[in-house]
Design a protein around this motif. Structure first.
Motif, PDB file in Angstrom:
ATOM      1  N   LYS A   1      68.525  99.973  18.317  1.00  0.00           N
ATOM      2  CA  LYS A   1      67.376  99.487  18.388  1.00  0.00           C
ATOM      3  C   LYS A   1      66.961  98.624  17.372  1.00  0.00           C
ATOM      4  CE  LYS A   1      65.594 103.414  20.997  1.00  0.00           C
ATOM      5  NZ  LYS A   1      64.692 104.643  20.723  1.00  0.00           N
ATOM      6  N   ILE A   2      67.286  99.071  16.167  1.00  0.00           N
ATOM      7  CA  ILE A   2      67.059  98.188  14.784  1.00  0.00           C
ATOM      8  C   ILE A   2      67.612  96.900  14.850  1.00  0.00           C
ATOM      9  CG2 ILE A   2      67.246  98.336  12.359  1.00  0.00           C
ATOM     10  CD1 ILE A   2      67.058 101.272  12.370  1.00  0.00           C
ATOM     11  N   MET A   3      69.109  96.926  15.334  1.00  0.00           N
ATOM     12  CA  MET A   3      69.755  95.610  15.289  1.00  0.00           C
ATOM     13  C   MET A   3      69.165  94.842  16.362  1.00  0.00           C
ATOM     14  SD  MET A   3      73.597  96.989  15.440  1.00  0.00           S
ATOM     15  CE  MET A   3      74.271  95.731  16.519  1.00  0.00           C
ATOM     16  N   ILE A   4      68.639  95.327  17.606  1.00  0.00           N
ATOM     17  CA  ILE A   4      68.088  94.441  18.492  1.00  0.00           C
ATOM     18  C   ILE A   4      66.880  93.843  18.173  1.00  0.00           C
ATOM     19  CG2 ILE A   4      66.860  94.508  20.791  1.00  0.00           C
ATOM     20  CD1 ILE A   4      68.903  96.597  21.526  1.00  0.00           C
ATOM     21  N   LEU A   5      65.904  94.571  17.469  1.00  0.00           N
ATOM     22  CA  LEU A   5      64.459  94.176  16.847  1.00  0.00           C
ATOM     23  C   LEU A   5      64.911  92.990  15.852  1.00  0.00           C
ATOM     24  CD1 LEU A   5      62.668  97.267  16.353  1.00  0.00           C
ATOM     25  CD2 LEU A   5      61.983  95.413  18.024  1.00  0.00           C
ATOM     26  N   LYS A   6      65.896  93.368  15.032  1.00  0.00           N
ATOM     27  CA  LYS A   6      65.978  92.138  13.809  1.00  0.00           C
ATOM     28  C   LYS A   6      66.872  90.865  14.482  1.00  0.00           C
ATOM     29  CE  LYS A   6      67.732  94.830   9.982  1.00  0.00           C
ATOM     30  NZ  LYS A   6      68.593  95.331   8.981  1.00  0.00           N
ATOM     31  N   LYS A   7      67.503  91.050  15.432  1.00  0.00           N
ATOM     32  CA  LYS A   7      67.937  90.072  16.220  1.00  0.00           C
ATOM     33  C   LYS A   7      66.837  89.119  17.126  1.00  0.00           C
ATOM     34  CE  LYS A   7      72.602  90.428  17.409  1.00  0.00           C
ATOM     35  NZ  LYS A   7      73.254  89.433  16.693  1.00  0.00           N
ATOM     36  N   ILE A   8      65.720  89.790  17.436  1.00  0.00           N
ATOM     37  CA  ILE A   8      64.707  89.448  18.310  1.00  0.00           C
ATOM     38  C   ILE A   8      63.603  88.767  17.143  1.00  0.00           C
ATOM     39  CG2 ILE A   8      62.414  90.048  19.269  1.00  0.00           C
ATOM     40  CD1 ILE A   8      63.894  92.167  20.964  1.00  0.00           C
ATOM     41  N   PHE A   9      63.568  89.226  16.100  1.00  0.00           N
ATOM     42  CA  PHE A   9      62.617  88.625  15.186  1.00  0.00           C
ATOM     43  C   PHE A   9      63.230  87.634  14.403  1.00  0.00           C
ATOM     44  CE2 PHE A   9      60.221  92.602  15.312  1.00  0.00           C
ATOM     45  CZ  PHE A   9      59.229  92.371  15.717  1.00  0.00           C
ATOM     46  N   ASN A  10      64.511  87.323  14.175  1.00  0.00           N
ATOM     47  CA  ASN A  10      65.339  86.265  13.628  1.00  0.00           C
ATOM     48  C   ASN A  10      65.237  85.286  14.556  1.00  0.00           C
ATOM     49  OD1 ASN A  10      65.999  87.231  11.180  1.00  0.00           O
ATOM     50  ND2 ASN A  10      68.121  88.124  11.790  1.00  0.00           N
ATOM     51  N   GLY A  11      65.235  85.497  15.556  1.00  0.00           N
ATOM     52  CA  GLY A  11      65.405  84.580  17.008  1.00  0.00           C
ATOM     53  C   GLY A  11      64.073  83.708  17.225  1.00  0.00           C
ATOM     54  N   LEU A  12      62.903  84.692  17.150  1.00  0.00           N
ATOM     55  CA  LEU A  12      61.652  84.059  17.041  1.00  0.00           C
ATOM     56  C   LEU A  12      61.309  83.251  15.810  1.00  0.00           C
ATOM     57  CD1 LEU A  12      59.546  87.234  18.295  1.00  0.00           C
ATOM     58  CD2 LEU A  12      59.975  85.151  19.418  1.00  0.00           C
ATOM     59  N   SER A  13      61.655  83.605  14.803  1.00  0.00           N
ATOM     60  CA  SER A  13      61.459  82.919  13.446  1.00  0.00           C
ATOM     61  C   SER A  13      62.393  81.275  13.685  1.00  0.00           C
ATOM     62  CB  SER A  13      61.849  83.652  12.127  1.00  0.00           C
ATOM     63  OG  SER A  13      63.295  83.729  12.079  1.00  0.00           O
ATOM     64  N   ILE A  14      63.557  81.596  14.084  1.00  0.00           N
ATOM     65  CA  ILE A  14      64.400  80.288  14.136  1.00  0.00           C
ATOM     66  C   ILE A  14      63.802  79.287  15.272  1.00  0.00           C
ATOM     67  CG2 ILE A  14      66.574  79.314  14.587  1.00  0.00           C
ATOM     68  CD1 ILE A  14      67.677  81.687  13.171  1.00  0.00           C
ATOM     69  N   GLY A  15      63.573  80.086  16.499  1.00  0.00           N
ATOM     70  CA  GLY A  15      62.972  79.336  17.593  1.00  0.00           C
ATOM     71  C   GLY A  15      61.819  78.577  17.414  1.00  0.00           C
ATOM     72  N   SER A  16      60.745  79.298  16.879  1.00  0.00           N
ATOM     73  CA  SER A  16      59.746  78.599  16.383  1.00  0.00           C
ATOM     74  C   SER A  16      59.817  77.720  15.326  1.00  0.00           C
ATOM     75  CB  SER A  16      58.508  79.969  15.609  1.00  0.00           C
ATOM     76  OG  SER A  16      58.576  80.856  16.519  1.00  0.00           O
ATOM     77  N   PHE A  17      60.543  77.768  14.372  1.00  0.00           N
ATOM     78  CA  PHE A  17      60.714  76.700  13.457  1.00  0.00           C
ATOM     79  C   PHE A  17      61.199  75.471  14.245  1.00  0.00           C
ATOM     80  CE2 PHE A  17      63.676  74.343  10.594  1.00  0.00           C
ATOM     81  CZ  PHE A  17      62.644  73.987   9.691  1.00  0.00           C
ATOM     82  N   ILE A  18      62.321  75.677  15.072  1.00  0.00           N
ATOM     83  CA  ILE A  18      63.167  74.601  15.653  1.00  0.00           C
ATOM     84  C   ILE A  18      61.969  73.852  16.424  1.00  0.00           C
ATOM     85  CG2 ILE A  18      64.671  73.938  17.302  1.00  0.00           C
ATOM     86  CD1 ILE A  18      66.475  76.116  15.961  1.00  0.00           C
ATOM     87  N   PHE A  19      61.329  74.557  17.335  1.00  0.00           N
ATOM     88  CA  PHE A  19      59.991  73.986  18.241  1.00  0.00           C
ATOM     89  C   PHE A  19      59.378  73.302  17.586  1.00  0.00           C
ATOM     90  CE2 PHE A  19      56.072  74.410  20.320  1.00  0.00           C
ATOM     91  CZ  PHE A  19      56.232  73.668  21.233  1.00  0.00           C
ATOM     92  N   LEU A  20      58.741  73.801  16.280  1.00  0.00           N
ATOM     93  CA  LEU A  20      57.787  73.157  15.455  1.00  0.00           C
ATOM     94  C   LEU A  20      58.458  71.872  14.828  1.00  0.00           C
ATOM     95  CD1 LEU A  20      55.923  75.775  13.517  1.00  0.00           C
ATOM     96  CD2 LEU A  20      55.060  74.307  15.381  1.00  0.00           C
TER      97      LEU A  20
END
Length: 130
Positions: A4-23
């Motif tokens: 669960k912790i691994m999944i959450l880490k991947k999700i939050f890393n993905g959100l941060s990278i995805g948001s950065f790339i989108f902006l």
């Protein structure tokens, strides 16, 4: 580490990278109107992309195959979201945008890994000096 912790880490890393790339893309191209649907699209896509990175953790799959599977899954997911939300993006636009974003993402992750590696090497040097 718990799954669960691994999944959450991947999700939050993905959100941060995805948001950065989108902006970043919004900054480098003509501005688009941001609405809740666009932001939700970026969040859902970022989460999916980050969860699909588990493919790279499978030892039996070589890197080229993992990249192909990851890229194909992302492109198909974008097409699915386009179909579900009736966005109206054509296939070649999806393919081109996916490839461009994929390359930018890879460069960001690569730079992040270099920075992390340099930090770890610094820690190792300090430990060895003692």
């Amino acid at each position: 580490m718990e799954i669960k912790i691994m999944i959450l880490k991947k999700i939050f890393n993905g959100l941060s990278i995805g948001s950065f790339i989108f902006l970043l893309i919004c900054t480098l191209t003509k501005p688009i109107y941001l609405d809740k649907r666009t932001v939700l699209f970026v969040f859902i896509l970022s989460i999916f992309i980050s969860l699909m990175t588990f493919i790279f953790d499978i030892d039996r799959i070589n890197l080229a195959t993992a990249i192909s599977i990851h890229f194909t899954a992302i492109t198909m997911f974008i097409m699915l979201l386009d179909w579900l939300w009736n966005i109206g993006i054509n296939f070649f636009s999806i393919l081109y945008s996916s490839a461009l974003i994929y390359i930018i993402s890879y460069l960001i992750v690569y730079i992040y890994m270099l920075v992390t590696m340099n930090k770890l090497n610094g820690y190792i040097r300090r430990i060895n000096k003692k």
